[in-house]
Write a protein that holds these residues in place. Sequence first.
Motif, mmCIF file in Angstrom:
data_model
loop_
_atom_site.group_PDB
_atom_site.id
_atom_site.type_symbol
_atom_site.label_atom_id
_atom_site.label_comp_id
_atom_site.label_asym_id
_atom_site.label_seq_id
_atom_site.Cartn_x
_atom_site.Cartn_y
_atom_site.Cartn_z
ATOM 1 N N VAL A 57 0.879 -1.317 0.069
ATOM 2 C CA VAL A 57 -0.107 -0.087 -0.209
ATOM 3 C C VAL A 57 0.838 1.315 -0.058
ATOM 4 C CG1 VAL A 57 -1.671 1.404 1.505
ATOM 5 C CG2 VAL A 57 -1.752 -1.348 1.032
ATOM 6 N N ARG A 58 1.915 1.291 0.824
ATOM 7 C CA ARG A 58 2.761 2.408 0.792
ATOM 8 C C ARG A 58 3.560 2.624 -0.646
ATOM 9 N NH1 ARG A 58 6.766 1.181 4.883
ATOM 10 N NH2 ARG A 58 8.287 1.946 3.638
ATOM 11 N N LEU A 59 3.867 1.342 -1.322
ATOM 12 C CA LEU A 59 4.426 1.628 -2.641
ATOM 13 C C LEU A 59 3.277 2.297 -3.524
ATOM 14 C CD1 LEU A 59 6.669 1.393 -4.631
ATOM 15 C CD2 LEU A 59 5.753 -1.071 -5.230
ATOM 16 N N PHE A 60 2.078 1.909 -3.639
ATOM 17 C CA PHE A 60 1.120 2.429 -4.390
ATOM 18 C C PHE A 60 1.146 3.822 -4.201
ATOM 19 C CE2 PHE A 60 -3.214 3.733 -5.489
ATOM 20 C CZ PHE A 60 -3.532 3.046 -6.576
ATOM 21 N N ALA A 61 0.902 4.273 -2.759
ATOM 22 C CA ALA A 61 0.672 5.492 -2.455
ATOM 23 C C ALA A 61 1.845 6.385 -2.808
ATOM 24 C CB ALA A 61 0.531 5.774 -1.048
ATOM 25 N N GLU A 62 2.908 6.011 -2.539
ATOM 26 C CA GLU A 62 4.243 6.854 -3.039
ATOM 27 C C GLU A 62 4.212 7.152 -4.612
ATOM 28 O OE1 GLU A 62 7.764 5.943 -1.305
ATOM 29 O OE2 GLU A 62 6.862 6.000 0.788
ATOM 30 N N ARG A 63 3.890 6.043 -5.209
ATOM 31 C CA ARG A 63 3.846 6.037 -6.809
ATOM 32 C C ARG A 63 2.675 6.952 -7.246
ATOM 33 N NH1 ARG A 63 8.250 4.848 -5.425
ATOM 34 N NH2 ARG A 63 9.295 3.148 -6.399
ATOM 35 N N ALA A 64 1.507 6.865 -6.589
ATOM 36 C CA ALA A 64 0.348 7.619 -6.951
ATOM 37 C C ALA A 64 0.732 9.124 -6.727
ATOM 38 C CB ALA A 64 -0.925 7.328 -6.254
ATOM 39 N N ALA A 65 1.356 9.437 -5.766
ATOM 40 C CA ALA A 65 1.795 10.826 -5.383
ATOM 41 C C ALA A 65 2.636 11.465 -6.467
ATOM 42 C CB ALA A 65 2.242 10.921 -4.001
ATOM 43 N N LEU A 66 3.414 10.611 -6.970
ATOM 44 C CA LEU A 66 4.233 11.158 -8.154
ATOM 45 C C LEU A 66 3.632 11.659 -9.197
ATOM 46 C CD1 LEU A 66 7.032 8.436 -8.556
ATOM 47 C CD2 LEU A 66 7.066 10.767 -7.396
ATOM 48 N N VAL A 67 2.415 10.892 -9.611
ATOM 49 C CA VAL A 67 1.501 11.506 -10.637
ATOM 50 C C VAL A 67 0.312 12.427 -10.266
ATOM 51 C CG1 VAL A 67 2.090 9.486 -12.414
ATOM 52 C CG2 VAL A 67 0.299 9.367 -10.840
ATOM 53 N N LEU B 249 2.858 -7.482 -5.998
ATOM 54 C CA LEU B 249 3.815 -7.366 -6.927
ATOM 55 C C LEU B 249 4.268 -6.007 -7.503
ATOM 56 C CD1 LEU B 249 5.175 -9.918 -8.324
ATOM 57 C CD2 LEU B 249 3.682 -9.291 -10.468
ATOM 58 N N PRO B 250 5.456 -5.585 -7.206
ATOM 59 C CA PRO B 250 5.824 -4.121 -7.254
ATOM 60 C C PRO B 250 5.492 -3.415 -8.746
ATOM 61 C CG PRO B 250 7.619 -5.151 -6.045
ATOM 62 C CD PRO B 250 6.708 -6.356 -6.458
ATOM 63 N N LEU B 251 5.891 -4.253 -9.657
ATOM 64 C CA LEU B 251 6.008 -3.422 -11.073
ATOM 65 C C LEU B 251 4.394 -3.424 -11.110
ATOM 66 C CD1 LEU B 251 6.947 -2.231 -13.454
ATOM 67 C CD2 LEU B 251 7.390 -4.781 -14.467
ATOM 68 N N ALA B 252 3.620 -4.226 -10.950
ATOM 69 C CA ALA B 252 2.011 -4.166 -11.259
ATOM 70 C C ALA B 252 1.459 -3.180 -10.471
ATOM 71 C CB ALA B 252 1.504 -5.471 -10.865
ATOM 72 N N ILE B 253 1.842 -2.912 -9.314
ATOM 73 C CA ILE B 253 1.432 -2.004 -8.408
ATOM 74 C C ILE B 253 1.847 -0.372 -8.937
ATOM 75 C CG2 ILE B 253 1.661 -0.765 -6.016
ATOM 76 C CD1 ILE B 253 1.873 -3.438 -4.825
ATOM 77 N N GLU B 254 2.994 -0.259 -9.279
ATOM 78 C CA GLU B 254 3.361 0.947 -9.890
ATOM 79 C C GLU B 254 2.624 1.278 -11.158
ATOM 80 O OE1 GLU B 254 8.208 1.448 -8.617
ATOM 81 O OE2 GLU B 254 7.677 0.693 -10.831
ATOM 82 N N LEU B 255 2.397 0.241 -12.053
ATOM 83 C CA LEU B 255 1.345 0.517 -13.241
ATOM 84 C C LEU B 255 0.129 0.923 -12.766
ATOM 85 C CD1 LEU B 255 2.505 -2.548 -15.498
ATOM 86 C CD2 LEU B 255 3.087 -0.013 -15.989
ATOM 87 N N ALA B 256 -0.395 0.141 -11.731
ATOM 88 C CA ALA B 256 -1.815 0.299 -11.446
ATOM 89 C C ALA B 256 -1.833 1.914 -10.616
ATOM 90 C CB ALA B 256 -2.490 -0.596 -10.339
ATOM 91 N N ALA B 257 -1.052 2.395 -9.914
ATOM 92 C CA ALA B 257 -0.756 3.543 -9.211
ATOM 93 C C ALA B 257 -0.856 4.664 -10.071
ATOM 94 C CB ALA B 257 0.336 3.749 -8.149
ATOM 95 N N ALA B 258 -0.134 4.441 -11.346
ATOM 96 C CA ALA B 258 0.027 5.515 -12.221
ATOM 97 C C ALA B 258 -1.271 5.871 -12.764
ATOM 98 C CB ALA B 258 0.658 5.057 -13.487
ATOM 99 N N ARG B 259 -2.321 5.263 -12.500
ATOM 100 C CA ARG B 259 -3.500 5.299 -13.244
ATOM 101 C C ARG B 259 -4.405 6.459 -12.415
ATOM 102 N NH1 ARG B 259 -4.894 -0.785 -14.400
ATOM 103 N NH2 ARG B 259 -3.065 -1.167 -15.402
ATOM 104 N N VAL B 260 -3.866 6.660 -11.078
ATOM 105 C CA VAL B 260 -4.696 7.783 -10.457
ATOM 106 C C VAL B 260 -4.763 8.828 -10.989
ATOM 107 C CG1 VAL B 260 -4.244 6.476 -8.165
ATOM 108 C CG2 VAL B 260 -3.151 8.327 -8.851
ATOM 109 N N ARG B 261 -3.887 9.145 -11.967
ATOM 110 C CA ARG B 261 -3.881 10.519 -12.785
ATOM 111 C C ARG B 261 -5.297 10.810 -13.317
ATOM 112 N NH1 ARG B 261 -0.561 14.128 -15.958
ATOM 113 N NH2 ARG B 261 1.264 13.451 -15.157
ATOM 114 N N VAL B 262 -5.982 9.701 -13.793
ATOM 115 C CA VAL B 262 -7.042 9.901 -14.457
ATOM 116 C C VAL B 262 -8.377 9.127 -13.534
ATOM 117 C CG1 VAL B 262 -6.933 10.686 -16.622
ATOM 118 C CG2 VAL B 262 -6.316 8.160 -16.068
#
Length: 779
Positions: free
Chosen positions: A182-192, A216-229
């Motif tokens: 969850v932390r990884l998701f939150a940190e990557r989401a905050a980037l976008v 899975l970190p890469l999968a989480i990063e890809l999902a987190a990038a979608r919070v932009r939209v």
Amino acid sequence: MPGARSTGNLPTELTSFVGRRSEISEAKRALATARLLTLTGVGGVGKTRLALQVAAKVRRAFAGGVWLVELAALQDRTLLDQTVADAMGLRDRSARPPREVVTSHLADKQLLLVLDNCEHMVDQCAGLAADLLAVAPGLRILATSRHALCAPGEQILTVPPLPVLDPERLSQPGKLIHDEAVRLFAERAALVRPGFAVTASNHAAIGRICWQLDGLPLAIELAAARVRVLTPEQILHRLGDRFRLLRGGGQAVVPRHQTLRAVIDSSYELCSPLEQLLWARMSVFAGAFDMDAAEAVCAGDGIDRDQVLDLVTGLVDKSILVRQDQNHASQARYRLLDPLRHYGWDAVPAAEPEMLRRRHRDHYLELAERGEAEWFGPSQREVAARTRCEHDNLRLALEFCLSTPGESQFGLRMAAALYFYWLGCGFLAEGRHWLDRALTMHPEPAKARAAALWINAHLAVAQGDASRATDMAQEARDWAERRDDQTVLAYAIFVQGAAAWLCGDAPHGQVLLDDALARFEALGELSTAVVIAHVMVIVAAGFDDDLPRAVALGTRARDLCEQHGEQWARAYTLAGLALAEWRQGAVAQASANTQEGVRALHGFHDTFGTVLLIEQGAWITEATGDSKRAAALLGAASTIWPLVGEQPLLGSPHYLAAREACEQQARRTLGDRAFRAAFASGADLDLNQAVACALGEKPEPATAAPTGTSTSDKPLTKREQQVAELVAHGLSNKDVAARLVIAPRTAEAHVERVLAKLGFTSRTQLAAWITQRGGDRIP
Ligand SMILES: Nc1ncnc2c1ncn2[C@@H]1O[C@H](COP(=O)(O)OP(=O)(O)O)[C@@H](O)[C@H]1O
Ligand SMILES: [Mg+2]
């Protein structure tokens, strides 16, 4: 930059690192006993990131440093050894096989080698590891690979995904916030989406996403990038549909590689058709690439050139493309993470793979030929930096040429066009590898073959392989005489002369070199190689004590370089001039020229030229009567020569005799013991410190070498960063001022401030620090 005590080449990590405490301690424990530790696991699980963390944590335990060898972009398995040598900064000029170069370098080192992404050459890596570990008792290897290497003594640590709790079964959902996933998701989401945070209203959805994605970190990063939209709820919803399909209605667990595949599928579907097409086409690149390359290679047939920028922006937003800003190069660079690159390649339309590879090749052939054309000129440093950035892509393009029917003549052309790079930036062995391969495929006499032959012969001369050089130059010469090609003839004669002089046949060598010079003159031929031919004559005349000629030619060659803004060969000209001046007794002048040359060649990462000048600096210093420093410089050179090749000073009898005389004299003056002590103090320096010593700056004790972590909390301003970079590339304050169009006083003040902020006392420390932070990356 290499050196006995370098700390290595670990890159600065661009995004935050999350969790993994127990894996890190487990890996550290394993490394304390096992000599080969392999981190295994599915793509995207975090093997590479974990390896880099572990490596950084254990760095202090390895006096010889921690060295990362990135293998993902390497296609040609026969270049594995070469790649390892390059990564460690070994610029071997000899004709020894690279495996031998690496083993002899590692034999007495306390060093950690990180072999990243071994999966596509597991057997080769296993063989390499076994060979290296057998001869180097102080060596440890940390590998990452989807599969074990199966090498003797290998210990395996399977990297699990990030821990994540099943949100359905959680009594206190608030706890989720502490989940690493969850932390990884939150940190990557905050980037976008700046300001994004886990809140009472979204944490449940985020927890489910992470659980769904199995941590899975890469999968989480890809999902987190979608919070932009999308909101986390929406993201979850879309993923849910897909996973229901995967499970086929049942409750079966989805295997991890399928989880990743599913996420990539859904990322792919979220892309517009043109983004999808661009993603696929971009998978043709090896490693990173810039916008120019993307436009040149990927536009056309459905994508307009002026659409590429917007499409790239879309792919960066979705975390498909990662932006890599590490160079002083003026262009931003991008890359696809490995699993996304493989996915992209599978998605390339059936009609396109061959066309893409050919366009890729065309682009890099053009880059090579542009570099060739611009090298002898004012943008030489940019050409060097630009070419270095594209090394992986150049290799891929060469490989395409030499393994695809009907394309090999382009390979011959390209390998020859990169002459400047192989010779000027320290890649002699690799240059010969490609030229040899291309020449074997083109045995029939032709101009392209003759040109490649004399170029390859020059690389061989530079490696001290005079006999191969003589044969190849002779064949080029025969062809040129038959076809009356005066230009090729002049170059072939130059290389023959250089080979003859270096292996001790001075009279014959001189006749040939003089002949070559006269021919260049008559033809009006001017190039870096022509200047190097001058340098050979200057050095020969210098050793022959024909000093007026040496000085006259040296001055002329230097002026020529200056008229054209050529800096690399100019530094060699200064070396030749200094040699003649030293023999003439003009010691102060000789010393000034040597120092200027050292500074420039160090800036080009030309280790051979740098150590040659350090060595020469010792002889000149001895002539000033400072035997102690002369002995220290001899010692420093003795440590660096093995990084460069089998035998010091190219095995040239003239050079070796000069060194012998210097050593004898210093011994007589100091006495045996003091000489040995001074020599040993120099031998302890690494390359940067040795350069400082040659420049008359006070070298820091080895243990106080900057580690790259000693930054003060005051960051450098943008301007200070520019200044730092330029200084690291060997520019004087005056040159920095000219480059940035500021007053020399101002430049001086900037430099002082940069040094003070970083706590350094010399420019070489600054250069070392920048290099250690990953090549040309700026702080
Ligand atoms: N512990 C971690 N903290 C932060 N990001 C991570 C972590 N582990 C992996 N990642 C990110 O996930 C992605 C995949 O990780 P990587 O190490 O490249 O996986 P692998 O080498 O197993 O294919 C990368 O973008 C990486 O930065
Ligand atoms: Mg990896």
